[in-house]
Design an enzyme around this catalytic site. Structure first.
Site, PDB file in Angstrom:
ATOM      1  N   ALA A 125       0.842  -1.203   0.000  1.00  0.00           N
ATOM      2  CA  ALA A 125       0.000   0.000   0.000  1.00  0.00           C
ATOM      3  C   ALA A 125       0.873   1.247   0.000  1.00  0.00           C
ATOM      4  CB  ALA A 125      -0.922  -0.022   1.214  1.00  0.00           C
ATOM      5  N   MET A 126       1.077   1.768  -1.213  1.00  0.00           N
ATOM      6  CA  MET A 126       1.807   3.026  -1.366  1.00  0.00           C
ATOM      7  C   MET A 126       0.822   4.152  -1.634  1.00  0.00           C
ATOM      8  SD  MET A 126       4.811   1.733  -3.956  1.00  0.00           S
ATOM      9  CE  MET A 126       4.119   0.299  -4.697  1.00  0.00           C
ATOM     10  N   ILE A 158      -5.593  -0.413  -3.776  1.00  0.00           N
ATOM     11  CA  ILE A 158      -4.642  -1.446  -3.346  1.00  0.00           C
ATOM     12  C   ILE A 158      -5.071  -2.831  -3.850  1.00  0.00           C
ATOM     13  CG2 ILE A 158      -3.449  -2.476  -1.358  1.00  0.00           C
ATOM     14  CD1 ILE A 158      -2.890   0.612  -2.062  1.00  0.00           C
ATOM     15  N   GLU A 243       9.277  -4.997 -10.331  1.00  0.00           N
ATOM     16  CA  GLU A 243       7.830  -4.803 -10.514  1.00  0.00           C
ATOM     17  C   GLU A 243       7.545  -4.390 -11.956  1.00  0.00           C
ATOM     18  OE1 GLU A 243       5.886  -2.284  -7.672  1.00  0.00           O
ATOM     19  OE2 GLU A 243       4.084  -2.066  -8.895  1.00  0.00           O
ATOM     20  N   ARG A 269     -13.155 -15.561 -40.577  1.00  0.00           N
ATOM     21  CA  ARG A 269     -14.292 -14.661 -40.781  1.00  0.00           C
ATOM     22  C   ARG A 269     -14.298 -14.155 -42.227  1.00  0.00           C
ATOM     23  NH1 ARG A 269     -19.184 -13.083 -38.705  1.00  0.00           N
ATOM     24  NH2 ARG A 269     -19.609 -10.904 -39.240  1.00  0.00           N
ATOM     25  N   THR A 366       3.359   5.249 -14.042  1.00  0.00           N
ATOM     26  CA  THR A 366       2.726   5.537 -15.335  1.00  0.00           C
ATOM     27  C   THR A 366       3.782   5.626 -16.450  1.00  0.00           C
ATOM     28  OG1 THR A 366       2.916   7.934 -15.110  1.00  0.00           O
ATOM     29  CG2 THR A 366       0.932   6.918 -14.172  1.00  0.00           C
ATOM     30  N   GLU A 368       4.323   8.090 -18.257  1.00  0.00           N
ATOM     31  CA  GLU A 368       4.999   9.394 -18.163  1.00  0.00           C
ATOM     32  C   GLU A 368       6.114   9.334 -17.111  1.00  0.00           C
ATOM     33  OE1 GLU A 368       1.563   8.981 -17.992  1.00  0.00           O
ATOM     34  OE2 GLU A 368       1.392   9.387 -20.134  1.00  0.00           O
TER      35      GLU A 368
HETATM   36  C1  LIG Z   1      -6.263  -1.401 -10.675  1.00  0.00           C
HETATM   37  C2  LIG Z   1      -5.196  -0.666  -9.907  1.00  0.00           C
HETATM   38  C3  LIG Z   1      -4.348  -1.386  -9.060  1.00  0.00           C
HETATM   39  C4  LIG Z   1      -3.381  -0.699  -8.321  1.00  0.00           C
HETATM   40  N1  LIG Z   1      -2.617  -1.395  -7.398  1.00  0.00           N
HETATM   41  C5  LIG Z   1      -1.848  -0.699  -6.525  1.00  0.00           C
HETATM   42  C6  LIG Z   1      -1.228  -1.368  -5.416  1.00  0.00           C
HETATM   43  O1  LIG Z   1      -1.357  -2.601  -5.235  1.00  0.00           O
HETATM   44  N2  LIG Z   1      -0.510  -0.622  -4.536  1.00  0.00           N
HETATM   45  C7  LIG Z   1      -0.362   0.718  -4.683  1.00  0.00           C
HETATM   46  O2  LIG Z   1       0.287   1.334  -3.853  1.00  0.00           O
HETATM   47  N3  LIG Z   1      -0.925   1.379  -5.732  1.00  0.00           N
HETATM   48  C8  LIG Z   1      -1.675   0.701  -6.642  1.00  0.00           C
HETATM   49  N4  LIG Z   1      -2.291   1.359  -7.679  1.00  0.00           N
HETATM   50  C9  LIG Z   1      -2.077   2.792  -7.829  1.00  0.00           C
HETATM   51  C10 LIG Z   1      -1.241   3.159  -9.035  1.00  0.00           C
HETATM   52  O3  LIG Z   1       0.096   2.778  -8.855  1.00  0.00           O
HETATM   53  C11 LIG Z   1      -1.400   4.685  -9.255  1.00  0.00           C
HETATM   54  O4  LIG Z   1      -2.745   4.884  -9.715  1.00  0.00           O
HETATM   55  C12 LIG Z   1      -0.395   5.242 -10.216  1.00  0.00           C
HETATM   56  O5  LIG Z   1       0.898   5.225  -9.680  1.00  0.00           O
HETATM   57  C13 LIG Z   1      -0.734   6.707 -10.637  1.00  0.00           C
HETATM   58  O6  LIG Z   1      -0.985   7.493  -9.526  1.00  0.00           O
HETATM   59  P1  LIG Z   1      -2.323   8.393  -9.486  1.00  0.00           P
HETATM   60  O7  LIG Z   1      -3.477   7.507  -9.782  1.00  0.00           O
HETATM   61  O8  LIG Z   1      -2.343   9.143  -8.208  1.00  0.00           O
HETATM   62  O9  LIG Z   1      -2.179   9.398 -10.697  1.00  0.00           O
HETATM   63  P2  LIG Z   1      -1.403  10.819 -10.687  1.00  0.00           P
HETATM   64  O10 LIG Z   1      -0.097  10.647 -10.029  1.00  0.00           O
HETATM   65  O11 LIG Z   1      -2.345  11.832 -10.142  1.00  0.00           O
HETATM   66  O12 LIG Z   1      -1.208  11.058 -12.236  1.00  0.00           O
HETATM   67  C14 LIG Z   1      -2.219  11.602 -13.101  1.00  0.00           C
HETATM   68  C15 LIG Z   1      -1.596  11.825 -14.474  1.00  0.00           C
HETATM   69  O13 LIG Z   1      -0.535  12.786 -14.355  1.00  0.00           O
HETATM   70  C16 LIG Z   1       0.650  12.259 -14.896  1.00  0.00           C
HETATM   71  N5  LIG Z   1       1.818  12.722 -14.156  1.00  0.00           N
HETATM   72  C17 LIG Z   1       2.014  12.720 -12.819  1.00  0.00           C
HETATM   73  N6  LIG Z   1       3.245  13.202 -12.530  1.00  0.00           N
HETATM   74  C18 LIG Z   1       3.836  13.478 -13.705  1.00  0.00           C
HETATM   75  C19 LIG Z   1       5.117  13.986 -14.079  1.00  0.00           C
HETATM   76  N7  LIG Z   1       6.048  14.280 -13.177  1.00  0.00           N
HETATM   77  N8  LIG Z   1       5.373  14.180 -15.399  1.00  0.00           N
HETATM   78  C20 LIG Z   1       4.456  13.867 -16.341  1.00  0.00           C
HETATM   79  N9  LIG Z   1       3.230  13.388 -16.052  1.00  0.00           N
HETATM   80  C21 LIG Z   1       2.923  13.185 -14.744  1.00  0.00           C
HETATM   81  C22 LIG Z   1       0.515  10.750 -14.757  1.00  0.00           C
HETATM   82  O14 LIG Z   1       1.358  10.069 -15.652  1.00  0.00           O
HETATM   83  C23 LIG Z   1      -0.962  10.560 -15.057  1.00  0.00           C
HETATM   84  O15 LIG Z   1      -1.156  10.529 -16.446  1.00  0.00           O
HETATM   85  C24 LIG Z   1      -3.223   0.698  -8.468  1.00  0.00           C
HETATM   86  C25 LIG Z   1      -4.061   1.386  -9.339  1.00  0.00           C
HETATM   87  C26 LIG Z   1      -5.054   0.740 -10.028  1.00  0.00           C
HETATM   88  C27 LIG Z   1      -6.005   1.543 -10.877  1.00  0.00           C
END
Ligand SMILES: Cc1cc2nc3c(=O)[nH]c(=O)nc-3n(C[C@H](O)[C@H](O)[C@H](O)COP(=O)(O)OP(=O)(O)OC[C@H]3O[C@@H](n4cnc5c(N)ncnc54)[C@H](O)[C@@H]3O)c2cc1C
Length: 380
Positions: A125-126, A158, A243, A269, A366, A368
């Protein structure tokens, strides 16, 4: 091109994984998708089959192999079967290394046997509602009260959130420490004040229990600190490369599988009196996707090999992750199009691959953020 990275032992293991999927996963998968969660029985069956804790030392019931190629085989077969909901890869490849490399002997004795048998399902859980890509924004706090920590905060998205018996929580242990003020604390099922929120309603991976977690004055014993105090950021950076590679491995295998299925589909098809495969546009689509998959496969196999020797760096893991997951997105989108209306029906694997796979360019960092990491390694 013939793949060259696997031996007979890896291929024998592939058969074990396929048998497991056919017997313990595929018959139940539709039900799990409806339930929004997989059964604990499947985890126990995976434990009995030796599919959990491949890299955990044998003395704790694990497979005792540091050879990442076994993990890659498992990830590939799960991706080909479209079984994203049962997150063995997350447990083995993402959480496992934290426990094997950071836990004390006492912690290993406490957690690793259950980790390998399937009795202890794990999560990490990050992410928080206000902090995902930018982990320095983590607000969950752990206050030092002598023999224990008092944990307060919430996490979201999570994976394994509902099933997890052991959660590695990233918490702020030093208020002003920035990235150097975070630690990893292990919270176990049943600890007072640890509550689960909703099993989140997602567009794909329906059988994966992705959940919110809440921590209200949770007393975490000092013996549950994992790794160095205030050292979480370094631990996270160390483990995120594997990861990312694991996600990339699943993405390319899933893309190849869907491309194979689509190739068969367009041969069968018919439209305008002949198979779709006779149309030049369709042939070019398949040719382009096959080329992209083949080029990506060569890079990925090299990354798997390098990682098995301990030689894969963060930048190359990030390249593999963003490239393979973006490729998976293109392949599933264009293959869905080639299926016409049938591609939009859930009974066709391409439909589920399209929705299940969409998250891959987001979680684990992501696209990005991957480019940021690569850019930094080249330009700074
Ligand atoms: C199905 C699912 C399972 C998951 N499992 C886990 C898990 O087990 N444990 C856990 O801890 N997390 C988990 N996550 C969370 C996941 O890792 C995050 O959603 C992800 O890291 C993006 O963070 P955020 O959603 O807060 O988006 P944000 O950080 O708010 O990003 C929004 C947008 O802004 C862009 N962005 C942000 N910063 C920058 C930058 N510096 N430069 C350019 N673009 C940028 C991003 O690329 C994205 O397009 C999960 C998410 C989902 C949907």
């Amino acid at each position: 091109m013939k793949r060259q990275i696997f031996t007979e032992d890896h291929e024998a293991f592939r058969q074990t994984v396929r048998t497991f999927l056919a017997k313990e996963v595929e018959p139940h998968y539709e039900q799990w998708e409806k339930d929004g969660i997989v059964s604990r029985e499947a985890w126990l069956a995976a434990g009995r089959q030796g599919l959990l804790g491949l890299a955990v030392p044998e003395e704790y019931g694990g497979g005792g192999t540091a050879d990442f190629r076994y993990a890659a085989v498992l990830g590939e077969e799960f991706a080909r079967a479209g079984a994203a909901g049962i997150a063995l890869g997350l447990h083995n490849d993402i959480i496992g290394p934290y426990l094997t490399s950071l836990a004390t002997d006492e912690q290993k004795r406490r957690w690793l046997p259950g980790f390998c048998s399937g009795e202890i399902i794990t999560a990490i859980a990050m992410t928080e509602p206000g902090a995902g890509s930018d982990l320095q924004g983590i607000r969950t706090t752990a206050e030092d009260r002598g023999d224990h920590w008092v944990l307060n905060g919430s996490k979201t998205f999570i994976s394994n959130g509902i099933l997890a018996d052991l959660v590695i929580v990233v918490a702020r242990t030093k208020p002003e420490g920035g990235a150097k003020g975070l630690s990893l604390l292990v919270v176990e099922r049943g600890t007072e004040g640890f509550e689960r929120g909703r099993n989140l309603d997602k567009i794909g991976q329906k059988s994966q229990d992705t959940a919110e977690l809440f921590f209200n004055d949770v007393h975490v014993p000092k013996e549950n600190l994992l790794g160095e105090l205030h050292g979480a950021f370094v631990h996270l950076m160390t483990n995120l490369a594997q990861e990312r590679l694991a996600i990339a491995v699943g993405a390319i295998a899933g893309a190849e599988e869907i491309l194979g299925q689509t190739t068969r589909y367009v041969k069968e098809r018919e439209a305008f009196g002949r198979p779709l495969a006779r149309l030049q546009h369709v042939r070019f689509e398949i040719a382009e996707l096959a080329t992209e998959c083949a080029v990506t496969r060569a890079f990925l196999d090299r990354c798997i090999e390098d990682h098995s020797k301990g030689e894969l760096d963060a930048a190359h893991a990030s390249m593999a992750k963003w490239w393979a997951t973006e490729l998976h997105k293109r392949v599933t989108d264009r293959c869905l199009q080639l299926h016409g209306g049938y591609g939009y029906m859930n009974e066709f694997p391409v439909a589920r691959a399209y929705t299940d796979g969409r998250i891959q360019t987001i979680y684990g960092g992501t696209t990005e953020i991957m480019k940021e990491i690569i850019g930094r390694s080249i330009l700074d």
